[in-house]
Scaffold this motif. Structure first.
Motif, PDB file in Angstrom:
ATOM      1  N   VAL A 114     -46.691 -57.232  46.020  1.00 32.88           N
ATOM      2  CA  VAL A 114     -45.344 -56.760  46.353  1.00 32.88           C
ATOM      3  C   VAL A 114     -44.818 -57.484  47.591  1.00 32.88           C
ATOM      4  O   VAL A 114     -43.632 -57.804  47.669  1.00 32.88           O
ATOM      5  N   LEU A 115     -45.695 -57.758  48.555  1.00 28.10           N
ATOM      6  CA  LEU A 115     -45.274 -58.520  49.739  1.00 28.10           C
ATOM      7  C   LEU A 115     -44.772 -59.903  49.352  1.00 28.10           C
ATOM      8  O   LEU A 115     -43.775 -60.389  49.903  1.00 28.10           O
ATOM      9  N   THR A 116     -45.435 -60.523  48.396  1.00 24.77           N
ATOM     10  CA  THR A 116     -44.974 -61.824  47.901  1.00 24.77           C
ATOM     11  C   THR A 116     -43.586 -61.700  47.292  1.00 24.77           C
ATOM     12  O   THR A 116     -42.704 -62.525  47.525  1.00 24.77           O
ATOM     13  N   GLU A 117     -43.379 -60.623  46.529  1.00 22.48           N
ATOM     14  CA  GLU A 117     -42.061 -60.369  45.938  1.00 22.48           C
ATOM     15  C   GLU A 117     -41.024 -60.080  47.021  1.00 22.48           C
ATOM     16  O   GLU A 117     -39.871 -60.515  46.933  1.00 22.48           O
ATOM     17  N   LEU A 118     -41.426 -59.339  48.061  1.00 16.45           N
ATOM     18  CA  LEU A 118     -40.514 -59.042  49.176  1.00 16.45           C
ATOM     19  C   LEU A 118     -40.060 -60.316  49.875  1.00 16.45           C
ATOM     20  O   LEU A 118     -38.881 -60.479  50.201  1.00 16.45           O
ATOM     21  N   ILE A 119     -41.000 -61.204  50.135  1.00 19.29           N
ATOM     22  CA  ILE A 119     -40.669 -62.468  50.794  1.00 19.29           C
ATOM     23  C   ILE A 119     -39.718 -63.277  49.924  1.00 19.29           C
ATOM     24  O   ILE A 119     -38.741 -63.845  50.412  1.00 19.29           O
ATOM     25  N   SER A 120     -39.990 -63.290  48.625  1.00 12.84           N
ATOM     26  CA  SER A 120     -39.111 -63.995  47.689  1.00 12.84           C
ATOM     27  C   SER A 120     -37.717 -63.373  47.685  1.00 12.84           C
ATOM     28  O   SER A 120     -36.706 -64.080  47.660  1.00 12.84           O
ATOM     29  N   CYS A 121     -37.664 -62.057  47.746  1.00  9.42           N
ATOM     30  CA  CYS A 121     -36.386 -61.335  47.770  1.00  9.42           C
ATOM     31  C   CYS A 121     -35.612 -61.658  49.050  1.00  9.42           C
ATOM     32  O   CYS A 121     -34.399 -61.873  49.019  1.00  9.42           O
ATOM     33  N   LYS A 122     -36.331 -61.689  50.186  1.00  6.78           N
ATOM     34  CA  LYS A 122     -35.689 -62.022  51.469  1.00  6.78           C
ATOM     35  C   LYS A 122     -35.150 -63.457  51.460  1.00  6.78           C
ATOM     36  O   LYS A 122     -34.171 -63.757  52.136  1.00  6.78           O
ATOM     37  N   ALA A 123     -35.806 -64.311  50.674  1.00  5.62           N
ATOM     38  CA  ALA A 123     -35.390 -65.713  50.596  1.00  5.62           C
ATOM     39  C   ALA A 123     -34.208 -65.915  49.648  1.00  5.62           C
ATOM     40  O   ALA A 123     -33.715 -67.027  49.501  1.00  5.62           O
ATOM     41  N   GLY A 124     -33.769 -64.829  49.000  1.00 10.34           N
ATOM     42  CA  GLY A 124     -32.579 -64.923  48.165  1.00 10.34           C
ATOM     43  C   GLY A 124     -32.818 -64.794  46.682  1.00 10.34           C
ATOM     44  O   GLY A 124     -31.881 -64.916  45.892  1.00 10.34           O
ATOM     45  N   ASN A 125     -34.026 -64.537  46.249  1.00 13.22           N
ATOM     46  CA  ASN A 125     -34.308 -64.350  44.831  1.00 13.22           C
ATOM     47  C   ASN A 125     -33.641 -63.063  44.360  1.00 13.22           C
ATOM     48  O   ASN A 125     -33.901 -61.988  44.876  1.00 13.22           O
ATOM     49  N   SER A 126     -32.781 -63.171  43.374  1.00 16.76           N
ATOM     50  CA  SER A 126     -32.030 -61.999  42.907  1.00 16.76           C
ATOM     51  C   SER A 126     -32.760 -61.239  41.804  1.00 16.76           C
ATOM     52  O   SER A 126     -32.291 -60.196  41.363  1.00 16.76           O
ATOM     53  N   GLY A 127     -33.925 -61.715  41.372  1.00 12.35           N
ATOM     54  CA  GLY A 127     -34.656 -61.071  40.283  1.00 12.35           C
ATOM     55  C   GLY A 127     -35.603 -59.975  40.728  1.00 12.35           C
ATOM     56  O   GLY A 127     -36.488 -59.596  39.982  1.00 12.35           O
ATOM     57  N   CYS A 128     -35.429 -59.453  41.915  1.00  9.01           N
ATOM     58  CA  CYS A 128     -36.325 -58.413  42.436  1.00  9.01           C
ATOM     59  C   CYS A 128     -35.887 -57.036  41.932  1.00  9.01           C
ATOM     60  O   CYS A 128     -34.712 -56.796  41.703  1.00  9.01           O
ATOM     61  N   GLY A 129     -36.859 -56.131  41.818  1.00 10.13           N
ATOM     62  CA  GLY A 129     -36.569 -54.762  41.417  1.00 10.13           C
ATOM     63  C   GLY A 129     -35.821 -54.017  42.519  1.00 10.13           C
ATOM     64  O   GLY A 129     -35.835 -54.426  43.685  1.00 10.13           O
ATOM     65  N   ASN A 130     -35.182 -52.922  42.158  1.00 10.39           N
ATOM     66  CA  ASN A 130     -34.380 -52.155  43.119  1.00 10.39           C
ATOM     67  C   ASN A 130     -35.206 -51.614  44.277  1.00 10.39           C
ATOM     68  O   ASN A 130     -34.759 -51.631  45.423  1.00 10.39           O
TER      69      ASN A 130
END
Length: 176
Positions: A114-130
């Motif tokens: 999930v931390l990897t997904e969080l970092i990706s989300c912070k970097a602008g990835n729009s495919g993250c869960g709510n």
């Protein structure tokens, strides 16, 4: 440095990772054959945690038999507590996992995913869960870095001896 005469009598096996769909179907068949009741969401967790290794998947599945399921909500609760600076919430998740026999190693591995997904989300990835987006909005980069570093330090220790809840709790307190 193996002599050719020995090599000529050997059989070489090249193992590769199994894709998630095939591994999920295999585990489903195992559960059906041995009458193991497991939720599909839990089976998905087992498949993700095993990283394409059948032996690891079966070991993780064995941990689930007779115990509560470690779901993504548990991981998100703990990370949410850490990111919000809520020690009580984060520590209660660890305590609950210990009481219910959930794997702390799987908890930490789930947190790393999930931390990897969080970092990706912070970097602008729009495919993250709510739920991940919600945590990412409040998490600072410094906090994410501290949490990721701490979890990466503790993961190999838990691989050797998984029942070290005090170590996970002290790590959370150090972060907070």
């Amino acid at each position: 440095k193996v002599p050719p005469t020995v090599l000529s009598r050997c059989v070489k096996f090249d193992f590769r990772k199994i894709n998630e769909i095939d591994l999920g179907e295999y585990l489903y068949d195992v559960c059906k054959r041995y009458e193991i009741g497991i939720e599909p969401a839990a089976l998905d967790v087992v498949v993700r945690q095993s990283d394409g290794c059948v032996r690891d998947a079966l070991s993780i599945l064995e941990q689930f038999v007779g115990y509560d399921v470690l779901d993504e909500e548990t991981v998100l609760d703990m990370l949410g507590g850490i990111m919000e600076g809520d020690a009580e919430k984060a520590l209660s998740v660890v305590s609950e996992c210990e009481e219910r026999g959930k794997s702390l190693l799987l908890l930490i591995k789930g947190c790393l995913e999930v931390l990897t997904e969080l970092i990706s989300c912070k970097a602008g990835n729009s495919g993250c869960g709510n739920a991940v987006k919600k945590i990412a909005e409040t998490a600072t980069e410094a906090r994410l870095d501290a949490v990721l570093t701490s979890f990466l330090e503790i993961y190999p220790i838990l691989q050797k001896r998984e029942s070290m809840g005090f170590l996970v709790k002290s790590m959370i307190m150090k972060i907070l």
